[in-house]
Write a protein that holds these residues in place. Structure first.
Motif, PDB file in Angstrom:
ATOM      1  N   PRO A  37       0.820  -1.212   0.000  1.00 24.82           N
ATOM      2  CA  PRO A  37       0.000   0.000   0.000  1.00 24.82           C
ATOM      3  C   PRO A  37       0.858   1.267   0.000  1.00 24.82           C
ATOM      4  CG  PRO A  37       0.308  -0.712   2.240  1.00 24.82           C
ATOM      5  CD  PRO A  37       1.051  -1.712   1.360  1.00 24.82           C
ATOM      6  N   ALA A  38       0.230   2.375  -0.322  1.00 29.66           N
ATOM      7  CA  ALA A  38       0.847   3.680  -0.061  1.00 29.66           C
ATOM      8  C   ALA A  38       0.817   3.879   1.459  1.00 29.66           C
ATOM      9  CB  ALA A  38       0.055   4.785  -0.749  1.00 29.66           C
ATOM     10  N   VAL A  39       1.900   4.384   2.015  1.00 28.60           N
ATOM     11  CA  VAL A  39       1.989   4.605   3.460  1.00 28.60           C
ATOM     12  C   VAL A  39       1.983   6.108   3.703  1.00 28.60           C
ATOM     13  CG1 VAL A  39       3.329   4.213   5.561  1.00 28.60           C
ATOM     14  CG2 VAL A  39       3.293   2.464   3.767  1.00 28.60           C
ATOM     15  N   ARG A  40       0.919   6.592   4.340  1.00 26.60           N
ATOM     16  CA  ARG A  40       0.840   8.014   4.675  1.00 26.60           C
ATOM     17  C   ARG A  40       1.635   8.266   5.948  1.00 26.60           C
ATOM     18  NH1 ARG A  40      -4.937   7.344   3.530  1.00 26.60           N
ATOM     19  NH2 ARG A  40      -5.375   8.387   1.570  1.00 26.60           N
ATOM     20  N   GLN A  41       2.296   9.434   5.982  1.00 27.35           N
ATOM     21  CA  GLN A  41       3.044   9.825   7.177  1.00 27.35           C
ATOM     22  C   GLN A  41       2.769  11.294   7.476  1.00 27.35           C
ATOM     23  OE1 GLN A  41       7.193   8.669   7.121  1.00 27.35           O
ATOM     24  NE2 GLN A  41       6.732   6.920   5.838  1.00 27.35           N
ATOM     25  N   TRP A  42       2.617  11.581   8.743  1.00 23.43           N
ATOM     26  CA  TRP A  42       2.366  12.939   9.200  1.00 23.43           C
ATOM     27  C   TRP A  42       3.301  13.257  10.365  1.00 23.43           C
ATOM     28  CZ3 TRP A  42      -1.550   9.264   8.640  1.00 23.43           C
ATOM     29  CH2 TRP A  42      -2.541   9.500   7.675  1.00 23.43           C
ATOM     30  N   THR A  43       3.738  14.497  10.453  1.00 24.12           N
ATOM     31  CA  THR A  43       4.538  14.973  11.574  1.00 24.12           C
ATOM     32  C   THR A  43       3.604  15.334  12.722  1.00 24.12           C
ATOM     33  OG1 THR A  43       6.185  15.846  10.066  1.00 24.12           O
ATOM     34  CG2 THR A  43       6.182  16.752  12.293  1.00 24.12           C
ATOM     35  N   GLY A  44       3.947  14.906  13.929  1.00 27.19           N
ATOM     36  CA  GLY A  44       3.086  15.128  15.084  1.00 27.19           C
ATOM     37  C   GLY A  44       2.918  16.589  15.454  1.00 27.19           C
ATOM     38  N   LEU A  45       1.671  16.958  15.779  1.00 28.18           N
ATOM     39  CA  LEU A  45       1.356  18.296  16.274  1.00 28.18           C
ATOM     40  C   LEU A  45       0.991  18.279  17.747  1.00 28.18           C
ATOM     41  CD1 LEU A  45      -0.946  19.749  13.456  1.00 28.18           C
ATOM     42  CD2 LEU A  45       1.434  20.348  13.937  1.00 28.18           C
ATOM     43  N   ALA A  46       0.194  17.265  18.145  1.00 29.59           N
ATOM     44  CA  ALA A  46      -0.291  17.237  19.528  1.00 29.59           C
ATOM     45  C   ALA A  46      -0.737  15.823  19.887  1.00 29.59           C
ATOM     46  CB  ALA A  46      -1.456  18.208  19.706  1.00 29.59           C
ATOM     47  N   PHE A  47      -0.636  15.512  21.170  1.00 30.24           N
ATOM     48  CA  PHE A  47      -1.123  14.236  21.693  1.00 30.24           C
ATOM     49  C   PHE A  47      -1.666  14.482  23.091  1.00 30.24           C
ATOM     50  CE2 PHE A  47      -0.557  10.477  24.362  1.00 30.24           C
ATOM     51  CZ  PHE A  47      -1.300   9.550  23.643  1.00 30.24           C
ATOM     52  N   GLU A  48      -2.822  13.899  23.381  1.00 26.46           N
ATOM     53  CA  GLU A  48      -3.439  14.020  24.705  1.00 26.46           C
ATOM     54  C   GLU A  48      -4.065  12.691  25.108  1.00 26.46           C
ATOM     55  OE1 GLU A  48      -3.182  16.664  26.552  1.00 26.46           O
ATOM     56  OE2 GLU A  48      -2.658  18.227  25.107  1.00 26.46           O
ATOM     57  N   GLU A  49      -3.899  12.328  26.362  1.00 28.52           N
ATOM     58  CA  GLU A  49      -4.656  11.211  26.928  1.00 28.52           C
ATOM     59  C   GLU A  49      -6.078  11.696  27.188  1.00 28.52           C
ATOM     60  OE1 GLU A  49      -3.917   8.113  27.305  1.00 28.52           O
ATOM     61  OE2 GLU A  49      -1.754   8.098  27.041  1.00 28.52           O
ATOM     62  N   GLY A  50      -7.047  10.794  27.048  1.00 31.92           N
ATOM     63  CA  GLY A  50      -8.446  11.166  27.189  1.00 31.92           C
ATOM     64  C   GLY A  50      -9.011  10.930  28.568  1.00 31.92           C
ATOM     65  N   THR A  51     -10.272  11.286  28.711  1.00 31.11           N
ATOM     66  CA  THR A  51     -10.983  11.116  29.981  1.00 31.11           C
ATOM     67  C   THR A  51     -11.155   9.641  30.327  1.00 31.11           C
ATOM     68  OG1 THR A  51     -13.130  11.179  28.846  1.00 31.11           O
ATOM     69  CG2 THR A  51     -12.269  13.281  29.702  1.00 31.11           C
ATOM     70  N   ALA A  52     -11.115   8.768  29.319  1.00 34.69           N
ATOM     71  CA  ALA A  52     -11.255   7.327  29.516  1.00 34.69           C
ATOM     72  C   ALA A  52      -9.934   6.626  29.163  1.00 34.69           C
ATOM     73  CB  ALA A  52     -12.408   6.785  28.679  1.00 34.69           C
ATOM     74  N   ALA A  53      -8.823   7.246  29.516  1.00 38.62           N
ATOM     75  CA  ALA A  53      -7.495   6.757  29.118  1.00 38.62           C
ATOM     76  C   ALA A  53      -7.223   5.323  29.548  1.00 38.62           C
ATOM     77  CB  ALA A  53      -6.415   7.678  29.676  1.00 38.62           C
ATOM     78  N   ASP A  54      -7.822   4.878  30.635  1.00 34.80           N
ATOM     79  CA  ASP A  54      -7.562   3.522  31.130  1.00 34.80           C
ATOM     80  C   ASP A  54      -8.479   2.470  30.517  1.00 34.80           C
ATOM     81  OD1 ASP A  54      -5.521   4.442  32.778  1.00 34.80           O
ATOM     82  OD2 ASP A  54      -6.895   4.835  34.447  1.00 34.80           O
ATOM     83  N   SER A  55      -9.365   2.894  29.627  1.00 38.04           N
ATOM     84  CA  SER A  55     -10.317   1.972  29.009  1.00 38.04           C
ATOM     85  C   SER A  55      -9.773   1.408  27.702  1.00 38.04           C
ATOM     86  CB  SER A  55     -11.634   2.700  28.712  1.00 38.04           C
ATOM     87  OG  SER A  55     -12.215   3.185  29.910  1.00 38.04           O
ATOM     88  N   ALA A  56     -10.276   0.238  27.347  1.00 35.46           N
ATOM     89  CA  ALA A  56      -9.939  -0.352  26.046  1.00 35.46           C
ATOM     90  C   ALA A  56     -10.754   0.360  24.974  1.00 35.46           C
ATOM     91  CB  ALA A  56     -10.272  -1.835  26.051  1.00 35.46           C
ATOM     92  N   PRO A  57     -10.121   0.748  23.871  1.00 36.09           N
ATOM     93  CA  PRO A  57     -10.875   1.446  22.826  1.00 36.09           C
ATOM     94  C   PRO A  57     -11.737   0.484  22.005  1.00 36.09           C
ATOM     95  CG  PRO A  57      -8.596   1.177  22.143  1.00 36.09           C
ATOM     96  CD  PRO A  57      -8.694   0.651  23.556  1.00 36.09           C
TER      97      PRO A  57
END
Length: 194
Positions: A87-107
């Protein structure tokens, strides 16, 4: 932080059980990959949650380029290439990352929203707003995490979020999360990346 995604769009009559079985068999292989923040094994089924396609589309947040390159060039990426094609592999440079209100839950689901960076905008302001939007996503009920990244070649912004429930408060393409590998999630830098 570096974001990456590739997608395999499969025939409309494809048995998506094959994808589920593959992830159940090999998903754990990246659970301790050096340099990997998270890998989400994502799937969309045609006609489910508004998806127009059958698709397998893993999404990654990398802590190190060495980890990403080790995955791509060290042999692990050859498995999906052998199974589904390159496949084509898309890549992006990181801008921001945050843990959520349900960070300990399985998505349960992921939302990916891609949009162009408009011509004529003040880049500093636009990217600061994107980082603030990431913080806002993470603050929503049921959010496990949220990230934003930009492709400066195509000038495309991507927001990516994981949710513990199937009714996320985010716009974009909805994916089912089949597995989450998160060996370096605790080392992903929080907040704005500049």
């Amino acid at each position: 932080m570096h974001a990456m995604q590739y997608e395999f769009t499969l025939p409309a009559d494809y048995d998506m059980g094959v994808v589920r079985s593959r992830v159940a068999r090999v998903g754990h292989l990246l659970d301790d990959w050096d340099g990997l923040g998270i890998k989400t094994y994502l799937m969309r089924e045609r006609g489910v949650n508004g998806s127009p396609v059958n698709q397998y589309g893993p999404f990654y947040l990398w802590n190190t380029l060495e980890g990403m390159n080790g995955f791509l060039w060290g042999g692990a990426f050859q498995g999906p290439v052998d199974d589904f094609g390159r496949p084509a592999v898309r890549q992006w440079t990181g801008l921001a990352f945050e843990e959520g209100t349900a960070a300990d839950s399985a998505p349960a689901v992921a939302v990916r929203r891609r949009r162009p960076v408009p011509e004529g905008v003040r880049l500093a302001s636009f990217m600061a707003d994107a980082a603030a939007d990431t913080e806002g996503l993470a603050a929503q009920d049921g959010a496990v995490l949220a990230a934003a990244a930009v492709d400066t070649h195509a000038w495309e912004l991507v927001h990516f979020s994981l949710w513990e429930h199937e009714a996320p408060k985010a716009d974009g393409d909805l994916f089912e999360v089949l597995h989450l590998s998160a060996p370096g999630r605790d080392r992903l830098p929080r907040g704005r990346q500049w």
